[in-house]
Design an enzyme around this catalytic site. Structure first.
Site, PDB file in Angstrom:
ATOM      1  N   SER A 130     -12.868  37.256  53.560  1.00  0.00           N
ATOM      2  CA  SER A 130     -13.397  35.907  53.763  1.00  0.00           C
ATOM      3  C   SER A 130     -14.510  35.654  52.752  1.00  0.00           C
ATOM      4  O   SER A 130     -14.887  36.540  51.987  1.00  0.00           O
ATOM      5  CB  SER A 130     -13.954  35.777  55.173  1.00  0.00           C
ATOM      6  OG  SER A 130     -15.125  36.570  55.271  1.00  0.00           O
ATOM      7  N   LYS A 131     -15.012  34.432  52.790  1.00  0.00           N
ATOM      8  CA  LYS A 131     -16.113  34.037  51.888  1.00  0.00           C
ATOM      9  C   LYS A 131     -17.306  34.967  52.045  1.00  0.00           C
ATOM     10  O   LYS A 131     -18.017  35.252  51.095  1.00  0.00           O
ATOM     11  CB  LYS A 131     -16.574  32.618  52.220  1.00  0.00           C
ATOM     12  CG  LYS A 131     -15.616  31.569  51.774  1.00  0.00           C
ATOM     13  CD  LYS A 131     -16.359  30.464  51.041  1.00  0.00           C
ATOM     14  CE  LYS A 131     -15.396  29.485  50.415  1.00  0.00           C
ATOM     15  NZ  LYS A 131     -15.204  29.549  49.049  1.00  0.00           N
ATOM     16  N   ARG A 132     -17.477  35.419  53.277  1.00  0.00           N
ATOM     17  CA  ARG A 132     -18.581  36.323  53.594  1.00  0.00           C
ATOM     18  C   ARG A 132     -18.569  37.554  52.685  1.00  0.00           C
ATOM     19  O   ARG A 132     -19.589  38.133  52.361  1.00  0.00           O
ATOM     20  CB  ARG A 132     -18.407  36.743  55.056  1.00  0.00           C
ATOM     21  CG  ARG A 132     -19.494  37.504  55.718  1.00  0.00           C
ATOM     22  CD  ARG A 132     -19.223  37.544  57.221  1.00  0.00           C
ATOM     23  NE  ARG A 132     -17.850  37.907  57.530  1.00  0.00           N
ATOM     24  CZ  ARG A 132     -17.397  39.147  57.621  1.00  0.00           C
ATOM     25  NH1 ARG A 132     -18.218  40.153  57.424  1.00  0.00           N
ATOM     26  NH2 ARG A 132     -16.136  39.396  57.918  1.00  0.00           N
ATOM     27  N   GLY A 154     -17.736  37.580  49.671  1.00  0.00           N
ATOM     28  CA  GLY A 154     -17.908  37.193  48.267  1.00  0.00           C
ATOM     29  C   GLY A 154     -16.610  36.713  47.643  1.00  0.00           C
ATOM     30  O   GLY A 154     -16.530  36.523  46.434  1.00  0.00           O
TER      31      GLY A 154
END
Ligand code: GLU
Length: 466
Positions: free
Chosen positions: A238-240, A242
């Site tokens: 996920s975006k978390r 990076g």
């Protein structure tokens, strides 16, 4: 052997994320390696969530990665007639039936099965009713109730699924539109697709699709399901972690070669080689080396590859790319030869073009606008430093030609005559011409700035120091 045909089939409901880009790359390489064809299909049947803007963004991202496709992209939204013909054919041959069960009724069947500890699925109420079209009727595929579908996955090996596990899936919705599994089979067969590499999230669709192929009297392609990309914590990426879309990586200043190389290695390998040219990849890519275990996204490795490709790039090429990253910083219309001189100073270390553009700012501001970092001035531009700067300024005004060699020679003479170490002048010069304590090699920096700027900035520094 017949021609290898692959495809990439994005749904234009969002930007091209790295999982999708990797799927596109694998299919593109597979086709290129075999001298085959690579097609693009836009799965835009979900009209509410799809947009032309997203389609364009996806096509742009693919082009940026250097992925070209054969012919024009196929749009599913333009092919409903073809899908309907195939649904009709399945109805006529007894491989499909009309169903009048409401979504609530189907939910209740699933609930009941779940309560009985069985697989939650549609219970086949309408299989033998012989219904025809009607308001809110759907068409369901009449799947076999016994036996199993077995296929050899290019990544996972043999996969077997019991038919008892499968629902009689809806292939035509009440509004007449075809569902994903039907449309994909019709399209892949119509486009002559022979091999499909896609994410493991589609594995459960594959036996359903194979059954539709068989019912239509068609030969299924070969499938390969690659594990999804994980975050370093082994959870879904996920975006978390990076992870960003291809467009965001471009905006972050990565070179497409770096992202391409990085994504190929996330799930494919050739020994322990990390860096591959495009030609090497085309020559060596086969599905044999696709890994069946999940790869973890590693931002540090991506950064390392980015730095590598920047280091290796032709400076003139980077100079052409840099203006797009300088523009947001307020620098437009910088001469190409100036950029081509600046770029090599940053190539050994820059991790991205954004970083390069930001670091190079001091080269591009007008001498009068150069900002001095107050801390650096206080610490470095001491009275003693000011004495050296004043002398060096005089010397530099006469250096001919104003090059690294000429400047080094002049500085060396000054240091020798005054029994000084390089240290005594390096940081004062750096702060004087760049405004801070960080710059590329000082003599290279001076040469690229040119005599007028260097002398002008040294005067300003002397004013600051006093
Ligand atoms: N449109 C599907 C997706 O974006 C791909 C379907 C397929 O590859 O069969 O996940």
């Amino acid at each position: 052997m017949s021609q290898i045909v692959t495809r990439f089939a994005p749904s234009p409901t969002g930007h091209l994320h790295i999982g999708g880009a990797r799927t596109a790359i694998f299919n593109w390489l597979l086709a290129k390696n075999a001298g085959g064809k690579f097609f693009l299909r836009i799965e835009d049947t979900d009209r509410a969530r799809s947009s032309q803007e997203m389609t364009d963004a996806i096509l742009d991202s693919l082009s940026w990665l250097g992925i070209s496709w054969d012919g024009e992209p196929i749009y599913q939204s333009e092919r409903s007639e073809l899908y309907n013909q195939c649904v009709e054919k399945l109805l006529e041959t007894g491989h499909a039936y009309w169903c009048s069960c409401t979504p609530e009724e189907v939910d209740a069947m699933r609930e009941k099965a779940r309560a009985e500890g069985k697989k939650p699925k549609y219970d086949g109420s309408c299989r033998e009713k012989g219904l025809g079209p009607g308001e809110n009727h759907v068409v369901r595929f009449k799947g076999p109730e016994t036996g199993k579908t077995v296929f050899k996955d290019m990544v996972k090996g043999m996969v077997a699924v019991e038919h008892a596990e499968l629902d009689d899936m809806v292939i035509r919705r009440p509004d007449g539109s075809a569902t994903y599994n039907l449309a994909v089979v019709v399209d892949d067969s119509d486009m002559g697709v022979t091999r499909i590499v896609r994410g493991e999230d589609h594995l459960s669709n594959t036996p359903r699709q194979i059954l539709i192929y068989e019912a239509l009297g068609l030969t299924p392609p070969e499938f390969g399901h690659v594990p999804l990309i994980h975050g370093p914590d082994k959870k879904k990426l996920s975006k978390r972690h990076g992870a960003r879309s291809v467009t965001e990586y471009r905006d972050d200043g990565l070179l497409p070669e770096a992202l391409f190389n990085y994504l190929v290695r996330l799930g494919w390998s050739l020994g322990d080689q990390e860096i591959f040219s495009r030609d090497e990849l085309v020559a060596s890519f086969t599905t044999d080396n696709l890994s069946s275990s999940a790869a973890a996204f590693d931002p540090d490795k991506l950064s390392w590859l980015s730095a590598h490709y920047i280091k290796e790039a032709d400076p003139a090429h980077l100079a052409k790319l840099l203006p797009a990253y300088l523009e947001p910083l307020g620098f437009s219309g910088v001469a190409q030869d100036k950029l081509a001189a600046i770029v090599p100073l940053y190539q050994p270390r820059a991790k991205s073009l954004v970083e390069m553009a930001e670091s190079a700012r001091f080269f591009l501001v007008a001498d009068a606008d150069l900002e001095y970092d107050a801390k650096a001035v206080k610490k470095i531009l001491t009275d003693e430093a000011a004495v050296h700067l004043a002398k060096l300024k005089e010397l530099f005004s006469g250096v001919e030609p104003f090059t690294v060699a000429g400047l080094e020679e002049a500085a060396k003479q000054y240091l020798d005559e005054n029994e000084l170490k390089f240290k005594a002048i390096a940081q004062p010069l750096r702060v004087a011409v760049s405004g801070s304590t960080v710059s590329p090699g000082i003599f290279e920096t001076l040469e690229v700035l040119g005599r007028d700027s260097v002398l002008g900035r040294m005067s300003r520094a002397l004013d600051q120091a006093s």
